[in-house]
Scaffold this motif. Structure first.
Motif, PDB file in Angstrom:
ATOM      1  N   ASP A  20     -37.963  27.695  58.162  1.00  0.00           N
ATOM      2  CA  ASP A  20     -38.398  28.579  57.197  1.00  0.00           C
ATOM      3  C   ASP A  20     -37.508  29.927  57.394  1.00  0.00           C
ATOM      4  O   ASP A  20     -37.497  30.613  56.237  1.00  0.00           O
ATOM      5  CB  ASP A  20     -39.820  28.839  57.514  1.00  0.00           C
ATOM      6  N   GLY A  21     -37.488  30.269  58.656  1.00  0.00           N
ATOM      7  CA  GLY A  21     -36.655  31.600  58.619  1.00  0.00           C
ATOM      8  C   GLY A  21     -35.259  31.547  58.087  1.00  0.00           C
ATOM      9  O   GLY A  21     -34.648  32.362  57.603  1.00  0.00           O
ATOM     10  N   SER A  22     -34.596  30.291  58.079  1.00  0.00           N
ATOM     11  CA  SER A  22     -33.073  30.131  57.451  1.00  0.00           C
ATOM     12  C   SER A  22     -33.230  30.342  56.003  1.00  0.00           C
ATOM     13  O   SER A  22     -32.592  30.679  55.351  1.00  0.00           O
ATOM     14  CB  SER A  22     -32.692  28.796  57.811  1.00  0.00           C
ATOM     15  N   LYS A  23     -34.271  29.688  55.326  1.00  0.00           N
ATOM     16  CA  LYS A  23     -34.615  30.136  53.974  1.00  0.00           C
ATOM     17  C   LYS A  23     -34.826  31.522  53.737  1.00  0.00           C
ATOM     18  O   LYS A  23     -34.572  31.843  52.563  1.00  0.00           O
ATOM     19  CB  LYS A  23     -35.753  29.192  53.609  1.00  0.00           C
ATOM     20  N   ILE A  27     -28.464  35.129  54.839  1.00  0.00           N
ATOM     21  CA  ILE A  27     -27.577  34.239  54.872  1.00  0.00           C
ATOM     22  C   ILE A  27     -28.048  32.963  54.475  1.00  0.00           C
ATOM     23  O   ILE A  27     -27.331  32.031  53.760  1.00  0.00           O
ATOM     24  CB  ILE A  27     -26.834  34.104  56.441  1.00  0.00           C
ATOM     25  N   GLY A  28     -29.229  32.339  54.853  1.00  0.00           N
ATOM     26  CA  GLY A  28     -29.826  31.193  54.482  1.00  0.00           C
ATOM     27  C   GLY A  28     -29.912  31.356  52.980  1.00  0.00           C
ATOM     28  O   GLY A  28     -29.862  30.328  52.392  1.00  0.00           O
ATOM     29  N   ARG A  29     -30.472  32.379  52.251  1.00  0.00           N
ATOM     30  CA  ARG A  29     -30.508  32.277  50.967  1.00  0.00           C
ATOM     31  C   ARG A  29     -29.227  32.304  50.185  1.00  0.00           C
ATOM     32  O   ARG A  29     -29.338  31.371  49.243  1.00  0.00           O
ATOM     33  CB  ARG A  29     -31.176  33.596  50.506  1.00  0.00           C
ATOM     34  N   ALA A  30     -28.193  32.927  50.630  1.00  0.00           N
ATOM     35  CA  ALA A  30     -26.876  32.832  50.102  1.00  0.00           C
ATOM     36  C   ALA A  30     -26.450  31.220  50.070  1.00  0.00           C
ATOM     37  O   ALA A  30     -25.740  30.826  49.189  1.00  0.00           O
ATOM     38  CB  ALA A  30     -25.782  33.597  50.780  1.00  0.00           C
ATOM     39  N   ALA A  31     -26.800  30.761  51.145  1.00  0.00           N
ATOM     40  CA  ALA A  31     -26.237  29.127  51.469  1.00  0.00           C
ATOM     41  C   ALA A  31     -27.022  28.316  50.776  1.00  0.00           C
ATOM     42  O   ALA A  31     -26.634  26.847  50.451  1.00  0.00           O
ATOM     43  CB  ALA A  31     -26.278  29.005  52.946  1.00  0.00           C
ATOM     44  N   GLY A  32     -28.210  28.731  50.224  1.00  0.00           N
ATOM     45  CA  GLY A  32     -29.004  27.708  49.392  1.00  0.00           C
ATOM     46  C   GLY A  32     -29.902  26.946  50.175  1.00  0.00           C
ATOM     47  O   GLY A  32     -30.354  25.893  49.775  1.00  0.00           O
ATOM     48  N   SER A 124     -15.549  28.902  60.946  1.00  0.00           N
ATOM     49  CA  SER A 124     -16.560  28.294  60.206  1.00  0.00           C
ATOM     50  C   SER A 124     -17.117  29.009  59.200  1.00  0.00           C
ATOM     51  O   SER A 124     -17.328  28.981  58.108  1.00  0.00           O
ATOM     52  CB  SER A 124     -17.501  27.306  60.671  1.00  0.00           C
ATOM     53  N   PHE A 125     -17.354  30.435  59.882  1.00  0.00           N
ATOM     54  CA  PHE A 125     -18.089  31.178  58.899  1.00  0.00           C
ATOM     55  C   PHE A 125     -17.203  32.032  57.778  1.00  0.00           C
ATOM     56  O   PHE A 125     -17.624  32.017  56.511  1.00  0.00           O
ATOM     57  CB  PHE A 125     -18.560  32.421  59.541  1.00  0.00           C
ATOM     58  N   ASN A 126     -16.027  32.267  58.170  1.00  0.00           N
ATOM     59  CA  ASN A 126     -14.934  32.558  57.225  1.00  0.00           C
ATOM     60  C   ASN A 126     -14.687  31.564  56.188  1.00  0.00           C
ATOM     61  O   ASN A 126     -14.684  31.922  54.806  1.00  0.00           O
ATOM     62  CB  ASN A 126     -13.720  33.020  57.726  1.00  0.00           C
ATOM     63  N   GLN A 127     -14.756  30.478  56.654  1.00  0.00           N
ATOM     64  CA  GLN A 127     -14.618  29.265  55.438  1.00  0.00           C
ATOM     65  C   GLN A 127     -15.761  29.196  54.312  1.00  0.00           C
ATOM     66  O   GLN A 127     -15.631  28.943  53.249  1.00  0.00           O
ATOM     67  CB  GLN A 127     -14.408  27.852  56.204  1.00  0.00           C
ATOM     68  N   TRP A 128     -17.090  29.303  55.206  1.00  0.00           N
ATOM     69  CA  TRP A 128     -18.127  29.516  54.222  1.00  0.00           C
ATOM     70  C   TRP A 128     -18.082  30.565  53.170  1.00  0.00           C
ATOM     71  O   TRP A 128     -18.386  30.315  51.938  1.00  0.00           O
ATOM     72  CB  TRP A 128     -19.516  29.646  55.079  1.00  0.00           C
ATOM     73  N   ILE A 129     -17.675  31.680  53.525  1.00  0.00           N
ATOM     74  CA  ILE A 129     -17.556  32.761  52.794  1.00  0.00           C
ATOM     75  C   ILE A 129     -16.728  32.524  51.723  1.00  0.00           C
ATOM     76  O   ILE A 129     -16.880  32.837  50.485  1.00  0.00           O
ATOM     77  CB  ILE A 129     -17.119  34.359  53.568  1.00  0.00           C
ATOM     78  N   ASP A 130     -15.628  31.855  52.129  1.00  0.00           N
ATOM     79  CA  ASP A 130     -14.437  31.395  50.823  1.00  0.00           C
ATOM     80  C   ASP A 130     -14.946  30.598  49.913  1.00  0.00           C
ATOM     81  O   ASP A 130     -14.707  30.841  48.666  1.00  0.00           O
ATOM     82  CB  ASP A 130     -13.264  30.742  51.560  1.00  0.00           C
ATOM     83  N   ARG A 138     -21.661  39.479  49.348  1.00  0.00           N
ATOM     84  CA  ARG A 138     -22.751  40.417  49.494  1.00  0.00           C
ATOM     85  C   ARG A 138     -23.827  40.524  50.620  1.00  0.00           C
ATOM     86  O   ARG A 138     -24.305  41.401  51.101  1.00  0.00           O
ATOM     87  CB  ARG A 138     -23.448  40.532  48.151  1.00  0.00           C
ATOM     88  N   ALA A 139     -24.394  39.048  50.766  1.00  0.00           N
ATOM     89  CA  ALA A 139     -25.179  38.636  51.907  1.00  0.00           C
ATOM     90  C   ALA A 139     -24.624  39.455  53.359  1.00  0.00           C
ATOM     91  O   ALA A 139     -25.511  40.074  54.057  1.00  0.00           O
ATOM     92  CB  ALA A 139     -25.569  37.329  51.923  1.00  0.00           C
ATOM     93  N   VAL A 140     -23.502  39.165  53.756  1.00  0.00           N
ATOM     94  CA  VAL A 140     -22.895  39.763  54.785  1.00  0.00           C
ATOM     95  C   VAL A 140     -22.946  41.238  55.049  1.00  0.00           C
ATOM     96  O   VAL A 140     -23.033  41.826  56.007  1.00  0.00           O
ATOM     97  CB  VAL A 140     -21.707  38.975  55.149  1.00  0.00           C
TER      98      VAL A 140
END
Length: 232
Positions: A20-23, A27-32, A124-130, A138-140
């Motif tokens: 629930d916290g991830s949602k 970052i969780g919202r941006a990731a869907g 992995s985080f930079n790849q996710w941003i890309d 914007r989230a970060v």
């Protein structure tokens, strides 16, 4: 630095509360995550005293604080020695985000309490941003700006007596009438004073009837007196 440094990360399975916290986190919202997509960060539990990273060490990962608090220590040239605490990261803030723009960590990060952190490697985080693009950026940026805005300058002797600074800290932090659970040496560093100076200020506030201080806790017993000292 008196805080014990133990690398004691304990992997945990995501609980319902963690999911629930991830949602809910940016970052969780941006990731869907709310739509069933995977978050780029994974939850871990660290015991109090665990060192997440060391100043100037290779910056290979970053953390998002879900529960608990993490202190940041930085070496200085003053007489209080190396590893002076200067900031605390709380739920909703990032730790080690400088890894996105530089090769080494700026601070030593130590868990003040048992903490639940979401962690990701820099690559992995930079790849996710890309992959996600502007929404992720914007989230970060929002998290980074929020943390930096919370990092006010460390109080100095020119900003009031030690008693006043401690009173102001308690007025800000003791929201439920009790001071946050953190080593007193850390609090002293955050307030720009020696631990023994912090102890003397607590004793003075106790004599004035503003607080009751024991080895285990600091409790506000007269908020009016405390606020009067803080406003001097």
């Amino acid at each position: 630095m008196s805080t014990s440094r133990r690398n004691s990360a304990l992997p945990v399975m995501p609980s319902d509360a963690t999911l629930d916290g991830s949602k809910q986190c940016p970052i969780g919202r941006a990731a869907g995550c709310g739509a069933g997509r995977r978050c780029p960060m994974s939850p871990r539990t660290y015991e109090a005293g665990a060192m997440l990273c060391g100043e100037s060490s290779a910056a290979e990962r970053l953390w998002y604080v879900q529960h608990g608090s993490v202190a940041l220590f930085r070496e200085t040239g003053d007489q209080r020695g190396a590893g002076v605490p200067w900031a605390v990261r709380r739920p909703g803030q990032l730790v080690g985000d400088e890894c996105l723009v530089q090769e080494g960590y700026s601070d030593t990060a130590v868990a003040l309490t048992q903490v639940t952190l979401c962690v990701a490697s820099r690559d992995s985080f930079n790849q996710w941003i890309d992959n996600v693009g502007v929404v992720a950026s914007r989230a970060v940026m929002g998290l980074v700006i929020s943390a930096r805005c919370a990092d006010g300058p460390r109080p100095t002797s020119a900003e009031g007596s030690a008693v006043r600074r401690v009173a102001r800290w308690l007025a800000d932090e003791a929201r439920d009438g009790r001071a946050p659970e953190m080593p007193r040496g850390v609090v002293a560093g955050l307030l720009g004073m020696l631990p023994e100076t912090f102890s003397r200020a607590l004793s003075r506030l106790s004599v004035m009837g503003a607080i009751k201080s024991t080895r285990r806790e600091i409790r506000v017993v007269d908020a009016d007196v405390l606020m009067a000292v803080a406003a001097e």
